[in-house]
Design a protein around this motif. Sequence first.
Motif, PDB file in Angstrom:
ATOM      1  N   THR A  54       0.849  -1.185   0.000  1.00  0.00           N
ATOM      2  CA  THR A  54       0.000   0.000   0.000  1.00  0.00           C
ATOM      3  C   THR A  54       0.881   1.231   0.000  1.00  0.00           C
ATOM      4  OG1 THR A  54      -0.112  -0.041   2.409  1.00  0.00           O
ATOM      5  CG2 THR A  54      -1.886  -1.147   1.197  1.00  0.00           C
ATOM      6  N   ALA A  55       0.436   2.233  -0.669  1.00  0.00           N
ATOM      7  CA  ALA A  55       1.203   3.483  -0.751  1.00  0.00           C
ATOM      8  C   ALA A  55       1.089   4.211   0.577  1.00  0.00           C
ATOM      9  CB  ALA A  55       0.689   4.340  -1.886  1.00  0.00           C
ATOM     10  N   ARG A  56       2.215   4.643   1.101  1.00  0.00           N
ATOM     11  CA  ARG A  56       2.217   5.413   2.342  1.00  0.00           C
ATOM     12  C   ARG A  56       2.269   6.894   1.987  1.00  0.00           C
ATOM     13  NH1 ARG A  56       6.564   2.947   6.276  1.00  0.00           N
ATOM     14  NH2 ARG A  56       4.978   2.819   7.855  1.00  0.00           N
TER      15      ARG A  56
END
Length: 97
Positions: A85-87
């Motif tokens: 998941t993109a932070r």
Amino acid sequence: MRTFIGGHQAVSTNDFVELALGTPVELWLGVEGESEEERAARLDAARDILADNLNLPDEVSRVAAEAIEAFAPELFNVIPLARPTARRSRSRKGAAA
């Protein structure tokens, strides 16, 4: 039963591949025991063919994928990897001081 592709009879697996690609498989893979001079000539011819047919790599990939799908479909049974998941990065202003 005989199989003809474009007026040519395909007798072996290599015949089917050669007719599908329009070139002999040995042109791309070489042959055992070829000399450096033969290898250089083969690679030169291959470069000329690729220069004349820019779509050939895509066609080869398609033929290979179709062959795998037809004769070894289990090779396509892969488990997709989970994407991380993109932070979101916080800016210094948004961080507590």
